[in-house]
Write a protein that holds these residues in place. Structure first.
Motif, PDB file in Angstrom:
ATOM      1  N   ARG A  10       0.825  -1.207   0.000  1.00  0.00           N
ATOM      2  CA  ARG A  10       0.000   0.000   0.000  1.00  0.00           C
ATOM      3  C   ARG A  10       0.858   1.255   0.000  1.00  0.00           C
ATOM      4  O   ARG A  10       0.488   2.275  -0.609  1.00  0.00           O
ATOM      5  N   ALA A  11       2.024   1.223   0.666  1.00  0.00           N
ATOM      6  CA  ALA A  11       2.915   2.380   0.660  1.00  0.00           C
ATOM      7  C   ALA A  11       3.407   2.674  -0.756  1.00  0.00           C
ATOM      8  O   ALA A  11       3.431   3.841  -1.193  1.00  0.00           O
ATOM      9  N   VAL A  12       3.802   1.625  -1.478  1.00  0.00           N
ATOM     10  CA  VAL A  12       4.240   1.812  -2.872  1.00  0.00           C
ATOM     11  C   VAL A  12       3.104   2.386  -3.705  1.00  0.00           C
ATOM     12  O   VAL A  12       3.284   3.329  -4.492  1.00  0.00           O
ATOM     13  N   GLN A  13       1.916   1.821  -3.554  1.00  0.00           N
ATOM     14  CA  GLN A  13       0.764   2.282  -4.330  1.00  0.00           C
ATOM     15  C   GLN A  13       0.425   3.730  -4.018  1.00  0.00           C
ATOM     16  O   GLN A  13       0.113   4.513  -4.927  1.00  0.00           O
TER      17      GLN A  13
ATOM     18  N   ASN B  29       0.045   9.158  -5.751  1.00  0.00           N
ATOM     19  CA  ASN B  29       0.072  10.577  -5.396  1.00  0.00           C
ATOM     20  C   ASN B  29       1.005  11.378  -6.288  1.00  0.00           C
ATOM     21  O   ASN B  29       0.693  12.522  -6.672  1.00  0.00           O
ATOM     22  N   LEU B  30       2.159  10.800  -6.624  1.00  0.00           N
ATOM     23  CA  LEU B  30       3.089  11.533  -7.484  1.00  0.00           C
ATOM     24  C   LEU B  30       2.497  11.726  -8.882  1.00  0.00           C
ATOM     25  O   LEU B  30       2.655  12.791  -9.500  1.00  0.00           O
TER      26      LEU B  30
ATOM     27  N   LEU C 107     -11.743   3.629 -10.746  1.00  0.00           N
ATOM     28  CA  LEU C 107     -10.424   3.043 -10.978  1.00  0.00           C
ATOM     29  C   LEU C 107      -9.833   2.331  -9.775  1.00  0.00           C
ATOM     30  O   LEU C 107      -8.986   1.444  -9.935  1.00  0.00           O
ATOM     31  N   ILE C 108     -10.257   2.677  -8.571  1.00  0.00           N
ATOM     32  CA  ILE C 108      -9.555   2.187  -7.384  1.00  0.00           C
ATOM     33  C   ILE C 108      -9.726   0.682  -7.199  1.00  0.00           C
ATOM     34  O   ILE C 108      -8.890   0.019  -6.576  1.00  0.00           O
ATOM     35  N   GLY C 109     -10.772   0.111  -7.766  1.00  0.00           N
ATOM     36  CA  GLY C 109     -10.951  -1.331  -7.667  1.00  0.00           C
ATOM     37  C   GLY C 109      -9.901  -2.125  -8.425  1.00  0.00           C
ATOM     38  O   GLY C 109      -9.625  -3.287  -8.092  1.00  0.00           O
TER      39      GLY C 109
ATOM     40  N   GLY D  79      -6.531   4.510  -8.371  1.00  0.00           N
ATOM     41  CA  GLY D  79      -7.523   5.396  -7.777  1.00  0.00           C
ATOM     42  C   GLY D  79      -6.898   6.631  -7.165  1.00  0.00           C
ATOM     43  O   GLY D  79      -7.467   7.732  -7.223  1.00  0.00           O
ATOM     44  N   SER D  80      -5.687   6.477  -6.588  1.00  0.00           N
ATOM     45  CA  SER D  80      -5.009   7.624  -5.978  1.00  0.00           C
ATOM     46  C   SER D  80      -4.640   8.684  -7.004  1.00  0.00           C
ATOM     47  O   SER D  80      -4.476   9.861  -6.647  1.00  0.00           O
TER      48      SER D  80
END
Length: 563
Positions: free
Chosen positions: A360-363, A368-369, A403-405, A411-412
């Motif tokens: 989740r941290a990678v995602q 976000n970037l 998209l988040i699914g 999604g981010s």
């Protein structure tokens, strides 16, 4: 089978994957429902505020409107209760945040309050299985509100706006009920049938690992989820629910004896459920009212008290509180003006184990970037006027849920520009400053949040595996005792089969979660595999005893073969 105790395998080397965390999955069958619901819930209150010239109040109405994201997989009777609980929970977190903001301007105190709220929201959402989207939306609302200038006299009015929007979101979430009253139950049962068909196509071989074992675990989880959905639909029985329960039984039977199942028939039933026609009938003499008595027993059984579900989540609560607090403090130390972004980033990371938290941290970082780049491109359009700003927010709301699914990072990509645009409800912001602060807070929140996950160990994970193994053994032995008797009551057989299937699902989920934890003793992987294999054999014997399956070497069910 040997009676020797298997030797626990050595802990595997820990790897931190990158590409796997970003791999896209298939979209949800109902991706459009939360996407359309959030637009329908956000648009009217926000457009009214635009017409009144008070877009600065939109963050409060949006807090209530975002509750429309929840409970789309719940039957409508349960959805009504869950949505009401989510609205009340959102109002509780918002009230605490606004009260703190009105009483102090000390940023350290506000970050501490935000971290405590984030931990409480995480634990309560996990314990009650509220989600998706779980605690992240609630934490986003409460943490952002902490840093909005506020007076004590303004708090009741702002809470009233959020409550009114929350009531509208409740109506939006319940709107499909008159048109398709059994839609969630039909979808859950269809998913269980498809998953059972996928496992049946493997023939049930290679049970010790590999793709077949993955298909089996996914199928058991899907069937268990279908039963949870059906039992949550209320105490009142109906012909439609009875037909769905019979189909769920057929999915369970396919899991118990995949070699005897007909995958094409299972998929045909699933396809019919996704349509608008009547629920297909199984035309099975083996699945009669006796076999469904266990469902009635389960509906009459009260759920475990909430406090019993909170205890195992203590390490997760500590991780969340510590990680969110340290991320906020680090952001303050760097001079960033919006420490709540770092706090929310940390809160969004925490999953069932450290390995999933790393994913989740990678995602989060990648999404976000990429999202700040999209914001840089869209900002000139949003600055054309209040209406343009609102329309951009609505578009990103829809895109995030659509998209988040497929993957959280995708999604981010839409959530990030949405969060940046929301800051402009109160007035124009410089895009360069927003982008810089968002990037810094994302990196700080991800690094500090993941460090907290590694530092706060969950040594109870191995003990929970032992308890799950014991539960499977008890359920299997109970079913075996019934099978050994000459006359077992149908209710008892059905309840025993369901208990054993549920225990297997819990064992697999517990073992998978524990396997992703660091700094713990070696797990009894071989014992888990042996317990699963033995339980699957007992399940097969149980469904044959119930008459739900063809007896070996015959073309009739055992029920039909009885004199």
């Amino acid at each position: 089978m040997s009676s020797a105790t298997p030797t626990p395998a050595a802990p595997p080397a820990r790897r931190l994957p990158l590409a796997g965390a970003l791999r896209l999955g298939r979209p949800s069958d109902i991706w459009f429902k939360p996407a359309l619901s959030v637009v329908a819930a956000v648009a009217p209150p926000t457009l009214v505020l635009v017409a009144l010239g008070r877009l600065d109040l939109a963050m409060y109405t949006m807090a209530g409107s975002l509750c429309a994201l929840y409970a789309h997989n719940r039957p409508y009777a349960a959805r009504a209760r869950v949505l009401a609980g989510v609205v009340l929970g959102m109002l509780g977190g918002l009230a605490a945040a606004l009260l703190a903001a009105s009483l102090t301007g000390n940023a350290v105190v506000l970050v501490t309050v935000g971290a405590v709220l984030a931990a409480a929201q995480k634990v309560l959402c996990d314990a009650t299985r509220v989600g998706p989207p779980g605690n992240v939306v609630l934490t986003f609302v409460s943490s952002a509100s902490l840093f909005v200038p506020q007076t004590l006299g303004q708090v009741p009015g702002h809470l009233a706006l959020a409550a009114a929007a929350g009531a509208w979101a409740w109506l939006v979430g319940m709107a499909p009920a008159p048109v398709r009253p059994h839609g969630p139950e039909r979808r859950a049962t269809a998913h269980a049938l498809d998953a059972a068909a996928a496992y049946a196509e493997t023939g049930g071989t290679d049970g010790s690992g590999g793709a077949h074992a993955g298909a089996r675990a996914a199928a058991y989880a899907a069937v268990q989820s279908a039963w949870q959905t059906l039992t949550a639909s209320g105490a009142r029985s109906s012909a439609t629910r009875g037909a769905l329960e019979r189909l769920a039984v057929r999915a369970e039977v396919a899991l118990a004896a995949p070699a005897d199942a007909d995958p094409a028939r299972l998929r045909a039933w699933a396809g019919a459920l996704r349509g608008t026609g009547p629920v297909p009938r199984t035309d099975d003499t083996g699945v009669d009212a006796d076999e469904l008595l266990g469902t009635a027993v389960e509906r009459a059984t009260p759920p475990h008290p909430l406090w019993t579900r909170l205890g195992p989540l203590t390490p997760l609560a500590v991780r969340t509180a510590l990680g969110c607090a340290l991320a906020g403090y680090a952001s303050l130390a760097l001079g960033v003006g919006r420490p709540h972004w770092a706090l929310v980033t940390a809160a969004s990371l925490y999953q069932a184990n450290v390995t999933l938290t790393w994913n989740r941290a990678v995602q989060r970082v990648v999404g976000n970037l990429a999202g700040v780049l999209i914001f840089a491109a869209v900002a000139p359009i949003a600055h054309l006027g209040p209406l343009a700003l609102v329309l951009c927010c609505l578009a990103f709301n829809f895109g995030a849920e659509a998209l988040i699914g497929r993957n959280y990072w995708l999604g981010s990509v839409c959530v990030t520009p949405l969060a940046l645009l929301v800051t402009e409800f109160a007035g124009h912001q410089r895009p360069g400053d927003l982008i810089t602060e968002r990037v810094v807070d994302t990196l700080v929140g991800a690094l500090v949040g993941f460090a907290a996950a590694v530092a706060v160990t969950n040594r109870r994970a191995g003990s929970r595996v032992e308890r799950a193994l014991a539960a499977v053994d008890r359920a299997r032995e109970g079913a075996a005792r019934l099978l050994a008797g000459p006359q077992a009551a149908p209710t008892a057989l059905e309840a025993a089969r369901r208990d054993l299937a549920a225990a297997l699902v819990d064992l697999r989920a517990t073992a998978d979660a524990a396997a992703g934890e660091w700094w713990q003793r070696a797990l009894p992987q071989e014992r888990v595999v042996l317990a699963e294999q033995s339980a699957h054999r007992t399940l097969a014997a149980t469904v044959r005893r119930q008459g739900l399956l063809s007896a070996p070497g015959t073309g009739t069910t055992t029920e039909d073969a009885r004199p």
